[in-house]
Design a protein around this motif. Structure first.
Motif, PDB file in Angstrom:
ATOM      1  N   UNK A  49       0.825  -1.208   0.000  1.00 42.63           N
ATOM      2  CA  UNK A  49       0.000   0.000   0.000  1.00 42.63           C
ATOM      3  C   UNK A  49       0.859   1.258   0.000  1.00 42.63           C
ATOM      4  N   UNK A  50       1.961   1.223   0.757  1.00 41.17           N
ATOM      5  CA  UNK A  50       2.864   2.382   0.780  1.00 41.17           C
ATOM      6  C   UNK A  50       3.510   2.582  -0.591  1.00 41.17           C
ATOM      7  N   UNK A  51       3.918   1.477  -1.228  1.00 37.54           N
ATOM      8  CA  UNK A  51       4.530   1.570  -2.563  1.00 37.54           C
ATOM      9  C   UNK A  51       3.533   2.110  -3.588  1.00 37.54           C
ATOM     10  N   UNK A  52       2.284   1.649  -3.501  1.00 39.25           N
ATOM     11  CA  UNK A  52       1.250   2.124  -4.429  1.00 39.25           C
ATOM     12  C   UNK A  52       0.957   3.605  -4.219  1.00 39.25           C
ATOM     13  N   UNK A  53       0.972   4.028  -2.963  1.00 37.53           N
ATOM     14  CA  UNK A  53       0.737   5.440  -2.662  1.00 37.53           C
ATOM     15  C   UNK A  53       1.846   6.310  -3.246  1.00 37.53           C
ATOM     16  N   UNK A  54       3.093   5.860  -3.065  1.00 39.11           N
ATOM     17  CA  UNK A  54       4.225   6.602  -3.633  1.00 39.11           C
ATOM     18  C   UNK A  54       4.175   6.611  -5.154  1.00 39.11           C
ATOM     19  N   UNK A  55       3.798   5.477  -5.736  1.00 42.46           N
ATOM     20  CA  UNK A  55       3.718   5.374  -7.187  1.00 42.46           C
ATOM     21  C   UNK A  55       2.622   6.280  -7.734  1.00 42.46           C
ATOM     22  N   UNK A  56       1.485   6.330  -7.054  1.00 44.30           N
ATOM     23  CA  UNK A  56       0.395   7.194  -7.490  1.00 44.30           C
ATOM     24  C   UNK A  56       0.837   8.662  -7.494  1.00 44.30           C
ATOM     25  N   UNK A  57       1.553   9.038  -6.427  1.00 51.68           N
ATOM     26  CA  UNK A  57       2.033  10.419  -6.341  1.00 51.68           C
ATOM     27  C   UNK A  57       3.031  10.722  -7.466  1.00 51.68           C
ATOM     28  N   UNK A  58       3.914   9.778  -7.756  1.00 48.31           N
ATOM     29  CA  UNK A  58       4.901   9.963  -8.828  1.00 48.31           C
ATOM     30  C   UNK A  58       4.215  10.072 -10.187  1.00 48.31           C
ATOM     31  N   UNK A  62       4.449  13.264 -12.738  1.00 51.77           N
ATOM     32  CA  UNK A  62       5.067  13.199 -14.065  1.00 51.77           C
ATOM     33  C   UNK A  62       4.040  13.329 -15.195  1.00 51.77           C
ATOM     34  N   UNK A  63       2.731  13.201 -14.876  1.00 51.03           N
ATOM     35  CA  UNK A  63       1.702  13.311 -15.923  1.00 51.03           C
ATOM     36  C   UNK A  63       1.628  14.718 -16.513  1.00 51.03           C
ATOM     37  N   UNK A  64       2.188  15.709 -15.799  1.00 51.83           N
ATOM     38  CA  UNK A  64       2.150  17.092 -16.285  1.00 51.83           C
ATOM     39  C   UNK A  64       3.076  17.309 -17.476  1.00 51.83           C
ATOM     40  N   UNK A  65       4.071  16.432 -17.642  1.00 52.11           N
ATOM     41  CA  UNK A  65       5.051  16.615 -18.721  1.00 52.11           C
ATOM     42  C   UNK A  65       5.052  15.451 -19.715  1.00 52.11           C
ATOM     43  N   UNK A  78      -3.088   3.753 -13.071  1.00 51.39           N
ATOM     44  CA  UNK A  78      -3.887   4.241 -11.950  1.00 51.39           C
ATOM     45  C   UNK A  78      -5.124   3.360 -11.737  1.00 51.39           C
ATOM     46  N   UNK A  79      -5.697   2.893 -12.844  1.00 49.16           N
ATOM     47  CA  UNK A  79      -6.840   1.975 -12.736  1.00 49.16           C
ATOM     48  C   UNK A  79      -6.427   0.688 -12.047  1.00 49.16           C
ATOM     49  N   UNK A  80      -5.250   0.161 -12.430  1.00 50.53           N
ATOM     50  CA  UNK A  80      -4.753  -1.061 -11.803  1.00 50.53           C
ATOM     51  C   UNK A  80      -4.427  -0.843 -10.327  1.00 50.53           C
TER      52      UNK A  80
END
Length: 337
Positions: A49-58, A62-65, A78-80
């Motif tokens: 869960x912590x890894x997924x939270x960090x991944x979601x934030x990353x 990065x989606x802005x660029x 994100x769906x997965x």
């Protein structure tokens, strides 16, 4: 020479005793293994869960660029992530975990996790029956108070309301710890109702109390009647949807209109909205009584505000659910066309 009967019985009992000791020893070993597996699973889930939270934030950062193709990949990831979080939620329902703040205050650190489906369903069904029986008792209790205009009977009724809503909050918290998805306003609704019943319990006898008494009892009768209708209607909807595999087995009936109730008649909506506006009427009546020359109790204005909070929460939550369901149906129809 044959053995005495009591000696034979004793030897049989001793043999069963030895077997019981062996069985209990195996049970203790399995229990230690189970505890170890629970700890391992809980730690692994927390790490995931912590890894997924960090991944979601990353991914959000990065989606802005990113270009269009990368954005599509991020959306898919994100769906997965959401799917995995739902799986983790279901896994945690079968693992011991720390109680929330409310359960800690009420029960302490007692583990309330029910580890088998059978135990979960039995507790859920008992919760539903408790709500049904108490709804019937409260309905007839309010009716009887029209003929028993005594302060002591009113106090007993108001105390019963406080106890009922307090018990509901505890039972719902235990159900949520065991994987039941009860979220949003319908959870907070019972805390507000507990507070309202507590204020009614402390409201002293007086002319203003008598002015509102009949209206409050009539409201309690109507509310119990609507909850009785809701129980049987929602139970039928849930049974059908569970059989189709579209609802979780731990889903519960609630004091409101839910999106899954759309499958079938929506005859409950007029009854619900009538109850919501009755809460608003109670609020306005109490606000008016607050300016009465005989009004000296703080409970009047406090009850007015509490009824208004209940109206706002119930009315706008129901509207939100109805609007969301209408939009979903329109999107489905648009795709078919």
């Amino acid at each position: 020479m044959s053995k005495p009967r009591f000696q034979t019985e004793w030897e049989e009992m001793d043999e069963e005793y030895q077997q019981l000791q062996e069985t209990h020893k195996v049970y203790r070993q399995k229990l230690e293994e189970l505890t170890s597996l629970q700890t391992t699973c809980s730690s692994a889930i927390s790490k995931q869960k912590k890894c997924l939270k960090d991944l979601r934030w990353s991914l959000t950062k990065c989606s802005k660029t990113c270009d269009e193709q990368e954005l599509k990949l991020i959306a898919d990831m994100k769906t997965q992530i959401n799917d995995k979080e739902n799986v983790f939620f279901d896994m945690e329902a079968y693992l011991p975990k720390k109680n929330g703040l409310y359960l800690n205050l009420v029960l302490g650190s007692v583990n309330v996790t029910l580890l088998s489906n059978q135990a979960k369903f039995a507790y859920k069904d008992e919760y539903e029956k408790f709500k049904l029986y108490m709804t019937i008792i409260l309905m007839f209790g309010a009716i009887s108070l029209f003929f028993l205009n005594y302060r002591v009977t009113d106090e007993i009724f108001n105390f019963l309301l406080v106890w009922y809503y307090c018990t509901l909050t505890i039972r719902e918290s235990i159900l949520m710890s065991n994987g039941s998805r009860i979220y949003g306003w319908w959870v907070f609704h019972h805390y507000v109702s507990t507070f309202l019943s507590g204020v009614m319990l402390t409201w002293p006898e007086g002319p203003v109390y008598q002015m509102f008494r009949s209206q409050f009892l009539a409201f309690c009768i109507y509310q119990s009647f609507v909850q009785y209708l809701q129980y049987y209607y929602q139970r039928g909807c849930l049974y059908r949807l569970r059989a189709l595999g579209e609802r979780n087995q731990l889903d519960l009936t609630v004091e409101g209109f839910q999106s899954w109730m759309w499958r079938g008649l929506t005859f409950l909506l007029p009854f619900l909205f009538c109850g919501h506006f009755w809460q608003l009427y109670n609020s306005l009546t109490l606000f008016r009584l607050g300016g009465h020359e005989d009004c000296k109790e703080w409970q009047v204005i406090m009850l007015s505000l509490t009824f208004f909070v209940l109206f706002l929460g119930n009315f706008f939550t129901t509207l939100q659910v109805v609007n969301k369901k209408i939009q979903t149906n329109q999107e489905k129809n648009h795709k078919k066309d």
